[in-house]
Design a protein around this motif. Structure first.
Motif, PDB file in Angstrom:
ATOM      1  N   ALA A 313      52.955  32.698 -51.263  1.00 20.73           N
ATOM      2  CA  ALA A 313      53.034  33.642 -50.400  1.00 20.73           C
ATOM      3  C   ALA A 313      54.525  33.829 -49.804  1.00 20.73           C
ATOM      4  N   LEU A 314      54.835  32.678 -49.466  1.00 21.12           N
ATOM      5  CA  LEU A 314      56.219  32.687 -48.488  1.00 21.12           C
ATOM      6  C   LEU A 314      57.323  33.081 -49.730  1.00 21.12           C
ATOM      7  N   GLN A 315      57.387  32.735 -50.662  1.00 18.07           N
ATOM      8  CA  GLN A 315      58.369  33.309 -51.956  1.00 18.07           C
ATOM      9  C   GLN A 315      58.510  34.770 -51.710  1.00 18.07           C
ATOM     10  N   VAL A 316      57.145  35.527 -51.732  1.00 16.48           N
ATOM     11  CA  VAL A 316      57.236  36.873 -51.858  1.00 16.48           C
ATOM     12  C   VAL A 316      57.548  37.446 -50.297  1.00 16.48           C
ATOM     13  N   GLU A 318      59.404  36.192 -48.277  1.00 19.34           N
ATOM     14  CA  GLU A 318      60.886  36.163 -48.145  1.00 19.34           C
ATOM     15  C   GLU A 318      61.735  37.234 -48.781  1.00 19.34           C
ATOM     16  N   SER A 319      61.248  37.790 -49.728  1.00 21.17           N
ATOM     17  CA  SER A 319      61.858  38.671 -50.471  1.00 21.17           C
ATOM     18  C   SER A 319      61.394  40.169 -49.829  1.00 21.17           C
ATOM     19  N   GLY A 320      60.828  39.943 -48.872  1.00 11.80           N
ATOM     20  CA  GLY A 320      60.523  41.418 -47.915  1.00 11.80           C
ATOM     21  C   GLY A 320      59.001  42.202 -48.521  1.00 11.80           C
ATOM     22  N   MET A 321      58.254  41.316 -49.278  1.00 11.10           N
ATOM     23  CA  MET A 321      57.222  41.954 -49.600  1.00 11.10           C
ATOM     24  C   MET A 321      55.748  41.351 -49.218  1.00 11.10           C
ATOM     25  N   GLN A 322      54.682  42.123 -48.900  1.00 10.02           N
ATOM     26  CA  GLN A 322      53.295  41.753 -48.512  1.00 10.02           C
ATOM     27  C   GLN A 322      52.575  40.844 -49.366  1.00 10.02           C
ATOM     28  N   VAL A 323      51.787  40.077 -48.498  1.00 10.01           N
ATOM     29  CA  VAL A 323      50.708  39.329 -49.672  1.00 10.01           C
ATOM     30  C   VAL A 323      49.285  39.691 -49.128  1.00 10.01           C
ATOM     31  N   ALA A 324      48.287  39.798 -49.903  1.00  6.70           N
ATOM     32  CA  ALA A 324      46.922  39.915 -49.405  1.00  6.70           C
ATOM     33  C   ALA A 324      46.362  38.622 -49.966  1.00  6.70           C
ATOM     34  N   LEU A 325      45.557  38.013 -49.078  1.00  4.25           N
ATOM     35  CA  LEU A 325      44.677  37.030 -49.459  1.00  4.25           C
ATOM     36  C   LEU A 325      43.236  37.237 -49.219  1.00  4.25           C
ATOM     37  N   ASP A 376      53.081  40.737 -42.778  1.00  8.87           N
ATOM     38  CA  ASP A 376      53.368  40.179 -43.988  1.00  8.87           C
ATOM     39  C   ASP A 376      52.467  39.353 -44.821  1.00  8.87           C
ATOM     40  N   LEU A 377      51.426  39.193 -44.073  1.00  8.73           N
ATOM     41  CA  LEU A 377      50.206  38.469 -44.990  1.00  8.73           C
ATOM     42  C   LEU A 377      48.833  38.723 -44.255  1.00  8.73           C
ATOM     43  N   LEU A 378      48.106  39.493 -45.070  1.00 11.03           N
ATOM     44  CA  LEU A 378      46.889  39.824 -44.740  1.00 11.03           C
ATOM     45  C   LEU A 378      45.495  39.148 -45.308  1.00 11.03           C
ATOM     46  N   ILE A 379      44.901  38.545 -44.468  1.00  9.09           N
ATOM     47  CA  ILE A 379      43.773  37.786 -45.071  1.00  9.09           C
ATOM     48  C   ILE A 379      42.541  38.404 -44.648  1.00  9.09           C
ATOM     49  N   GLY A 380      41.612  38.100 -45.477  1.00 11.87           N
ATOM     50  CA  GLY A 380      40.308  39.000 -45.431  1.00 11.87           C
ATOM     51  C   GLY A 380      39.361  38.953 -46.212  1.00 11.87           C
ATOM     52  N   THR A 381      38.132  39.421 -46.301  1.00 10.00           N
ATOM     53  CA  THR A 381      37.042  39.448 -47.571  1.00 10.00           C
ATOM     54  C   THR A 381      37.411  40.600 -48.268  1.00 10.00           C
ATOM     55  N   HIS A 392      52.177  48.433 -47.187  1.00 13.91           N
ATOM     56  CA  HIS A 392      53.608  49.144 -47.296  1.00 13.91           C
ATOM     57  C   HIS A 392      54.169  48.635 -48.645  1.00 13.91           C
ATOM     58  N   ASN A 393      54.221  47.526 -49.009  1.00 17.65           N
ATOM     59  CA  ASN A 393      54.593  47.198 -50.279  1.00 17.65           C
ATOM     60  C   ASN A 393      54.019  45.722 -50.698  1.00 17.65           C
ATOM     61  N   LEU A 394      52.913  45.955 -51.233  1.00 15.40           N
ATOM     62  CA  LEU A 394      52.216  44.534 -51.705  1.00 15.40           C
ATOM     63  C   LEU A 394      52.857  44.023 -52.932  1.00 15.40           C
ATOM     64  N   GLY A 395      53.197  42.733 -52.666  1.00 14.75           N
ATOM     65  CA  GLY A 395      53.846  41.947 -54.116  1.00 14.75           C
ATOM     66  C   GLY A 395      52.963  41.229 -54.533  1.00 14.75           C
ATOM     67  N   LEU A 396      51.895  40.647 -53.967  1.00 18.80           N
ATOM     68  CA  LEU A 396      51.179  39.560 -54.154  1.00 18.80           C
ATOM     69  C   LEU A 396      49.728  39.569 -53.781  1.00 18.80           C
ATOM     70  N   VAL A 397      48.811  39.388 -54.711  1.00 18.00           N
ATOM     71  CA  VAL A 397      47.432  39.466 -54.417  1.00 18.00           C
ATOM     72  C   VAL A 397      46.791  37.889 -54.757  1.00 18.00           C
TER      73      VAL A 397
END
Ligand code: ADP
Ligand code: MG
Length: 693
Positions: A313-316, A318-325, A376-381, A392-397
């Protein structure tokens, strides 16, 4: 007109089939005449030989023949006609609950009887209840069948006789047409001595007397193996195609983290394990590519998957994109949220939590921040991919405990990326044997975290009978006295939350009565989420000594001070599930115990299974055992995903075939690319084919 029929024609063209029947067949996935050929028997009845009564075992379905020694109507709980049958080798009872006068007259002492039915255990020994039978005074019976009787998946208004007649017509069309298209070059199969596809299909519908009955009944006949091979190949090819399609959409390449990840590592009180380090590197390289990562991380419970996910997640981020967990339960999502906030808070990363229960006002604010990119990081079900949740710009799921989610849910989340596909990281604690994983997850690359963080003490597991509950409670009390915290897990086979909750409540009450001085909490699926979270928080904070729970605590929950677990009726669960449960303890430095409190009577096999738990804590060994004893559904959690429902293949039985599949698939795609799609079409119904694309 029948002479001009081909396999591609709709079934409606067959004799005796109209639009009504066609509709019913469609529900079974049968549209064309060729589809009928692939509507294969799911088992066979053996009416080809008489079995001596003395050789019978419970559960066998067999033909027996003998003399009626006694026939008598009894008036117990239910009126029944009982006949004692003697065949010279032994005695068996036939029990009828419904019977006419005529039947009673023919089932007389001295008459001979032939029965086909399943062998059961009754009050006086072996029984058959309502078998099919013939009874004759003269003992003259027609000859036995000369081949096995196939049984087909049927449906209301579409019985075996009807299906057989249709399939026979389809076989006639096949014979006239000269065979099925062979999409696997026949000479590729010679090393394994498998028949042609046409031959295989014919044999399965019409097993001739020469075919080896035993192999057929066991699913090991070359004809079955030929079809199983092709079916496994079809699934594999479909997943490969899916992977190619996803990757063709492209993704943002993400450079290695030079700031956030090193900062986190420097702040941690421990170092990554070697395995974590290796897997982080594999993920880092994937992310740097211009096509979406599709990676599955397998790691036993407690192996530290969460940290690996954070590093990705941090790698993504840091490059300005979002992560969903995405986590499978609210409990887990909340726990992830706490951990991530703790780890990422100092790094200036914005972490948010979205649950089904999040109130409207909080939710609206959160969604705004998500859409403009503050989050930056959205966590949920699964709430993460509902309508109205726009990134905005999801880079990693990241998907935790992948096997708990349906394929649909996973797909919905991917659709959230604006251009291209997001990178995908899935994590599972279910150790999946390698051959199985390669087929079940052919669309993913697999990394394994095969090392636990240092300093863990293995959990000592003990089997104990439920008769000794009082002794167990005394031990629990002593452990509490010593400051230990305890999980008390109740299991039930019933899927009903209601019954589960009741059972857990009963156990909690018994405990409270026996040791009133202990602080006991009760958590089950019927509680509202805030209530569940509150209880977990209390337990984690040490405000409860004992947490009585249903299997809701199975996945991921982390309370390091809990070092004892009692599992009631462990015999009801799969080994993989027991392993998951047990992984909740042994997370701290204290010596940990797991007591498997089994119910009586415990079968020999049941005992063996529990002994596996006692003897090993290696998730892979346990998964292999589960695969042998319960089949792949349990190992993969396919009940949840519905991912794999094979018609012929069986992932446990056909492991030797599984091992051939990846290479076969590669070779076919390379040398005969045009053959791949027809194989998939032949074996997967339309819905299977498209639901996943
Ligand atoms: P799981 O793989 O079951 O999801 P977690 O990620 O929850 O495991 O990790 C279990 C525990 O181990 C957590 O408390 C976590 O902080 C800790 N942990 C993770 N990695 C390491 C490590 N390299 N050394 C020591 N502890 C670790
Ligand atoms: Mg976890």
């Amino acid at each position: 007109m029948q002479d001009t029929l081909t396999l591609d024609h709709p079934v409606e063209r067959l004799k005796g089939a109209g639009p009504k029947l066609a509709e019913k067949l469609q529900l079974l996935g049968v549209v064309s005449i060729a589809d009928l050929l692939f509507h294969l028997p799911y088992k066979y009845q053996d009416r080809t030989r008489l079995m001596p009564i003395a050789s019978l075992r419970l559960g066998m379905a067999v033909v027996i023949e003998g003399e009626i020694k006694a026939a008598q109507v009894i008036f117990g709980k239910r009126r029944a006609l009982l006949c004692r049958i003697q065949d010279g080798s032994g005695l068996l009872t036939v029990r009828l609950f419904h019977f006419s006068h005529a039947q009673q007259a023919s089932l007389k002492s001295g008459h001979r009887i032939r029965c086909y039915g399943e062998v059961r255990l009754g009050p006086t020994g072996l029984e058959m209840i309502h078998p099919e039978y013939l009874a004759r005074a003269d003992g003259q019976f027609p000859p036995l069948d000369n081949r096995l009787t196939p049984l087909y998946p049927a449906s209301e208004g579409l019985n075996q006789t009807r299906l057989r007649s249709l399939i026979d017509q389809a076989l006639a069309v096949l014979a006239r047409q000269g065979g099925l298209a062979e999409w696997i070059p026949p000479d590729w199969l010679t090393p394994w001595d498998l028949p042609s596809l046409t031959e295989a299909v014919q044999t399965l519908h019409h097993p001739d007397s020469a075919s080896s009955t035993r192999a057929l009944l066991a699913g090991e006949h070359p004809a079955q193996q030929r079809l199983a091979l092709e079916e496994l190949l079809a699934h594999h090819l479909r997943l490969m195609a899916l992977r190619q399609m996803t990757q063709a959409r492209g993704a943002h390449p993400i450079p290695a983290s030079t700031r956030l990840a090193p900062q986190l590592l420097a702040a941690l009180p421990f170092a990554l394990t070697g395995a974590q380090h290796r897997v982080c590197q594999e993920i880092g390289l994937d992310l740097a590519k211009p096509m979406p990562m599709l990676r599955l991380v397998q790691g036993d419970v407690g192996s530290g998957k969460t940290l690996v996910a954070v590093m990705a997640a941090l790698q993504v981020i840091e490059s300005g994109m979002q992560v969903a967990l995405m986590a499978p339960t609210e409990l887990l999502a909340e726990q992830h949220y706490q951990n991530m906030s703790l780890w990422c808070g100092d790094l200036g990363v914005q972490v948010e939590l979205l649950l089904g229960k999040t109130g409207k006002k909080a939710r609206d604010g959160l969604l705004d921040r998500l859409e403009v990119g503050t989050t930056d990081l959205l966590i949920g079900t699964h709430a993460l991919f509902q309508k109205g949740v726009d990134y905005h710009n999801l880079g990693l799921v990241i998907i935790d405990e992948q096997h708990r989610f349906g394929v649909q849910q996973r797909l919905a989340l991917k659709e959230k990326a604006v251009n291209g596909s997001p990178h995908q990281l899935t994590m599972t604690a279910t150790p999946i044997p390698r051959t199985l994983a390669m087929t079940a997850f052919a669309d993913m690359d697999i990394s394994v975290i095969d090392e636990l963080p240092p300093g863990r003490t293995p959990v000592t597991t003990t089997l104990i009978s439920q008769d000794r509950r009082d002794a167990v409670i005394r031990r629990v009390n002593v452990a509490c006295e010593a400051g230990k915290q305890i999980y008390w897990v109740c299991t039930l086979i019933e899927e009903s939350e209601e019954l589960q909750a009741e059972a857990a409540e009963a156990s909690a009450n018994r405990l409270t009565e026996a040791i009133p001085q202990r602080r006991i909490g009760l958590i089950h699926g019927k509680l509202k989420s805030p209530e569940k979270s509150r209880l977990m928080a209390e337990f984690k904070a040490g405000a409860l000594d004992i947490l009585v729970a249903t299997t809701v605590i199975e996945v991921g929950v982390d309370v390091p001070n809990a070092s004892v677990m009692i599992i009631e009726n462990p015999e009801r669960l799969g080994l993989a599930q027991l392993h998951q449960l047990r992984g909740r303890v042994g997370r701290g430095t204290a010596e940990s115990f797991c007591l498997l409190m089994f119910g009586q009577p415990l079968s020999e096999q049941g005992k063996q299974r529990l002994e596996v738990m006692r003897n090993t804590s290696d998730g892979f060994v346990i998964a292999e055992e589960d695969l042998k004893l319960r089949g792949p559904g349990e190992v993969l959690g396919t009940r949840q995903t519905g991912a794999i429902g094979f018609r012929v293949a069986d992932m446990a039985r056909d492991q030797h075939l599984l091992a051939l599949i990846p290479e076969l698939a590669e070779r076919l795609s390379a040398e005969y690319p045009s053959h791949c799609q027809p194989i998939v079409a032949r074996w997967l119904s339309e819905t299977d084919r498209y639901a996943q694309v």
